[in-house]
Design a protein around this motif. Structure first.
Motif, PDB file in Angstrom:
ATOM      1  N   VAL A 124      57.065  52.940  29.467  1.00  0.00           N
ATOM      2  CA  VAL A 124      57.469  51.566  29.190  1.00  0.00           C
ATOM      3  C   VAL A 124      58.896  51.605  28.654  1.00  0.00           C
ATOM      4  N   ASN A 125      59.813  50.962  29.371  1.00  0.00           N
ATOM      5  CA  ASN A 125      61.231  50.965  29.004  1.00  0.00           C
ATOM      6  C   ASN A 125      61.742  52.386  28.765  1.00  0.00           C
ATOM      7  N   GLY A 126      61.312  53.282  29.622  1.00  0.00           N
ATOM      8  CA  GLY A 126      61.778  54.667  29.570  1.00  0.00           C
ATOM      9  C   GLY A 126      61.067  55.550  28.568  1.00  0.00           C
ATOM     10  N   LYS A 127      60.164  54.975  27.769  1.00  0.00           N
ATOM     11  CA  LYS A 127      59.460  55.743  26.753  1.00  0.00           C
ATOM     12  C   LYS A 127      58.065  56.119  27.260  1.00  0.00           C
ATOM     13  N   PRO A 128      57.701  57.381  27.161  1.00  0.00           N
ATOM     14  CA  PRO A 128      56.385  57.791  27.679  1.00  0.00           C
ATOM     15  C   PRO A 128      55.244  57.274  26.821  1.00  0.00           C
ATOM     16  N   VAL A 129      54.192  56.854  27.463  1.00  0.00           N
ATOM     17  CA  VAL A 129      52.931  56.509  26.799  1.00  0.00           C
ATOM     18  C   VAL A 129      52.022  57.705  26.990  1.00  0.00           C
ATOM     19  N   ARG A 130      51.809  58.471  25.961  1.00  0.00           N
ATOM     20  CA  ARG A 130      51.116  59.748  26.087  1.00  0.00           C
ATOM     21  C   ARG A 130      49.679  59.713  25.568  1.00  0.00           C
ATOM     22  N   ASP A 131      49.391  58.755  24.689  1.00  0.00           N
ATOM     23  CA  ASP A 131      48.119  58.795  23.963  1.00  0.00           C
ATOM     24  C   ASP A 131      46.915  58.600  24.874  1.00  0.00           C
ATOM     25  N   ARG A 132      46.139  59.617  25.042  1.00  0.00           N
ATOM     26  CA  ARG A 132      44.802  59.538  25.617  1.00  0.00           C
ATOM     27  C   ARG A 132      44.750  58.938  27.021  1.00  0.00           C
ATOM     28  N   LEU A 133      45.760  59.148  27.837  1.00  0.00           N
ATOM     29  CA  LEU A 133      45.729  58.597  29.193  1.00  0.00           C
ATOM     30  C   LEU A 133      44.497  59.044  29.992  1.00  0.00           C
ATOM     31  N   PRO A 134      44.041  60.296  29.844  1.00  0.00           N
ATOM     32  CA  PRO A 134      42.824  60.674  30.583  1.00  0.00           C
ATOM     33  C   PRO A 134      41.602  59.837  30.255  1.00  0.00           C
ATOM     34  N   GLU A 135      41.603  59.156  29.090  1.00  0.00           N
ATOM     35  CA  GLU A 135      40.459  58.318  28.725  1.00  0.00           C
ATOM     36  C   GLU A 135      40.388  57.036  29.553  1.00  0.00           C
ATOM     37  N   PHE A 136      41.423  56.748  30.324  1.00  0.00           N
ATOM     38  CA  PHE A 136      41.463  55.508  31.086  1.00  0.00           C
ATOM     39  C   PHE A 136      40.932  55.691  32.503  1.00  0.00           C
ATOM     40  N   ARG A 137      40.126  56.707  32.691  1.00  0.00           N
ATOM     41  CA  ARG A 137      39.486  56.899  33.988  1.00  0.00           C
ATOM     42  C   ARG A 137      38.302  55.945  34.128  1.00  0.00           C
ATOM     43  N   VAL A 138      38.234  55.272  35.255  1.00  0.00           N
ATOM     44  CA  VAL A 138      37.174  54.298  35.520  1.00  0.00           C
ATOM     45  C   VAL A 138      36.556  54.610  36.875  1.00  0.00           C
ATOM     46  N   ARG A 139      35.229  54.720  36.907  1.00  0.00           N
ATOM     47  CA  ARG A 139      34.495  54.977  38.148  1.00  0.00           C
ATOM     48  C   ARG A 139      33.584  53.788  38.410  1.00  0.00           C
ATOM     49  N   THR A 140      33.836  53.083  39.482  1.00  0.00           N
ATOM     50  CA  THR A 140      33.057  51.875  39.761  1.00  0.00           C
ATOM     51  C   THR A 140      31.729  52.209  40.418  1.00  0.00           C
ATOM     52  N   PRO A 141      30.785  51.287  40.350  1.00  0.00           N
ATOM     53  CA  PRO A 141      29.608  51.394  41.225  1.00  0.00           C
ATOM     54  C   PRO A 141      30.021  51.026  42.643  1.00  0.00           C
ATOM     55  N   LEU A 142      29.111  51.176  43.583  1.00  0.00           N
ATOM     56  CA  LEU A 142      29.384  50.731  44.937  1.00  0.00           C
ATOM     57  C   LEU A 142      29.532  49.213  44.960  1.00  0.00           C
ATOM     58  N   PHE A 143      30.453  48.736  45.786  1.00  0.00           N
ATOM     59  CA  PHE A 143      30.598  47.296  45.985  1.00  0.00           C
ATOM     60  C   PHE A 143      31.063  47.052  47.413  1.00  0.00           C
ATOM     61  N   GLU A 144      30.971  45.809  47.841  1.00  0.00           N
ATOM     62  CA  GLU A 144      31.332  45.465  49.208  1.00  0.00           C
ATOM     63  C   GLU A 144      32.630  44.662  49.230  1.00  0.00           C
ATOM     64  N   VAL A 145      33.391  44.870  50.295  1.00  0.00           N
ATOM     65  CA  VAL A 145      34.619  44.120  50.485  1.00  0.00           C
ATOM     66  C   VAL A 145      34.733  43.765  51.964  1.00  0.00           C
ATOM     67  N   ASN A 146      35.237  42.580  52.233  1.00  0.00           N
ATOM     68  CA  ASN A 146      35.385  42.098  53.603  1.00  0.00           C
ATOM     69  C   ASN A 146      36.804  42.400  54.081  1.00  0.00           C
ATOM     70  N   LEU A 147      36.947  43.409  54.906  1.00  0.00           N
ATOM     71  CA  LEU A 147      38.262  43.866  55.344  1.00  0.00           C
ATOM     72  C   LEU A 147      38.799  42.993  56.476  1.00  0.00           C
ATOM     73  N   PRO A 148      40.095  42.686  56.427  1.00  0.00           N
ATOM     74  CA  PRO A 148      40.695  41.929  57.524  1.00  0.00           C
ATOM     75  C   PRO A 148      41.051  42.845  58.687  1.00  0.00           C
ATOM     76  N   ASN A 149      41.434  42.254  59.781  1.00  0.00           N
ATOM     77  CA  ASN A 149      42.040  43.027  60.859  1.00  0.00           C
ATOM     78  C   ASN A 149      43.355  43.603  60.340  1.00  0.00           C
ATOM     79  N   ASP A 150      43.777  44.757  60.828  1.00  0.00           N
ATOM     80  CA  ASP A 150      45.012  45.404  60.364  1.00  0.00           C
ATOM     81  C   ASP A 150      44.939  45.677  58.855  1.00  0.00           C
ATOM     82  N   ASN A 151      43.817  46.229  58.389  1.00  0.00           N
ATOM     83  CA  ASN A 151      43.676  46.535  56.968  1.00  0.00           C
ATOM     84  C   ASN A 151      44.299  47.890  56.644  1.00  0.00           C
ATOM     85  N   ILE A 152      44.565  48.122  55.358  1.00  0.00           N
ATOM     86  CA  ILE A 152      45.282  49.334  54.960  1.00  0.00           C
ATOM     87  C   ILE A 152      44.420  50.592  55.032  1.00  0.00           C
ATOM     88  N   LEU A 153      43.097  50.426  55.179  1.00  0.00           N
ATOM     89  CA  LEU A 153      42.233  51.593  55.360  1.00  0.00           C
ATOM     90  C   LEU A 153      42.239  52.088  56.800  1.00  0.00           C
TER      91      LEU A 153
END
Length: 202
Positions: free
Chosen positions: A123-152
């Motif tokens: 942030v503004n050139g200053k590193p945010v170092r505190d506990r970044l590995p704690e911000f890992r998030v694993r979602t459950p399965l969910f559904e998404v409706n993909l358009p034509n020409d999607n990024i996947l």
């Protein structure tokens, strides 16, 4: 977590009444439903950041894509009252075969995020170092409706996905901040980074 310029919400908090899991799912539904030709992940300047930003309180920011060798410098303007949700590094696995199990999809996503070579946020050139590995998030399965020409790069229509990654939810009382992030997975082979100049307006 406090920085001189921003407040970063703990990953076990409920910003605006939603869990980080909820925000991750909403973020992916935002990004994946935008066609590749207009997708903010492929934008170098920030002009496409505003597409489909429908939440009244939160603005979604995105990284680049896995094979990009360019770290974009994006400039955006958002309302001062809005908070920001963005990934440092993330992965999505999608069901491309009917017999793929939930555990297969989750294992694939986890394997990508288990091999972190770098995880940095500034942030503004200053590193945010505190506990970044704690911000890992694993979602459950969910559904998404993909358009034509999607990024996947898969066929249009409803598909099942699961996400794993590192995310930040933040807010600032300043009129302008610069944020940047850098992450690498696959034992450091793949690097993904982005820079944002964010102007807050009334």
């Amino acid at each position: 977590m406090y920085n001189a310029e921003v407040l970063i919400y703990p990953s076990n908090s409920f910003p605006m009444g939603k869990s980080f899991n909820d925000w991750c799912i909403l973020w992916w539904k935002w990004l994946l439903t935008i066609e590749k030709s207009n997708n903010p992940a492929y934008d170098m300047t920030g002009k496409k950041a505003y597409i489909n930003q429908s939440d009244p309180d939160v603005f979604f920011l995105c990284q680049t894509f896995e094979k990009s060798r360019i770290f974009p410098h994006r400039r955006i303007e958002i309302l001062h009252k809005k908070k920001i949700f963005l990934p440092i590094l993330n992965w999505i696995s999608f069901r491309d075969e009917e017999n793929q199990s939930e555990e297969t999809l989750k294992s694939e996503a986890a394997d990508k995020m288990n091999k972190i070579g770098m995880l940095e946020f500034y942030v503004n050139g200053k590193p945010v170092r505190d506990r970044l590995p704690e911000f890992r998030v694993r979602t459950p399965l969910f559904e998404v409706n993909l358009p034509n020409d999607n990024i996947l790069g898969v066929k249009q229509g409803l598909t099942t996905v699961v996400s794993d990654g590192y995310w930040l939810f933040l807010e600032s009382n300043l009129n302008k901040i610069n944020i940047s992030s850098l992450g690498s997975c696959s034992s450091g082979i793949t690097e993904i980074g982005v820079n944002y100049q964010i102007i807050f307006t009334d």
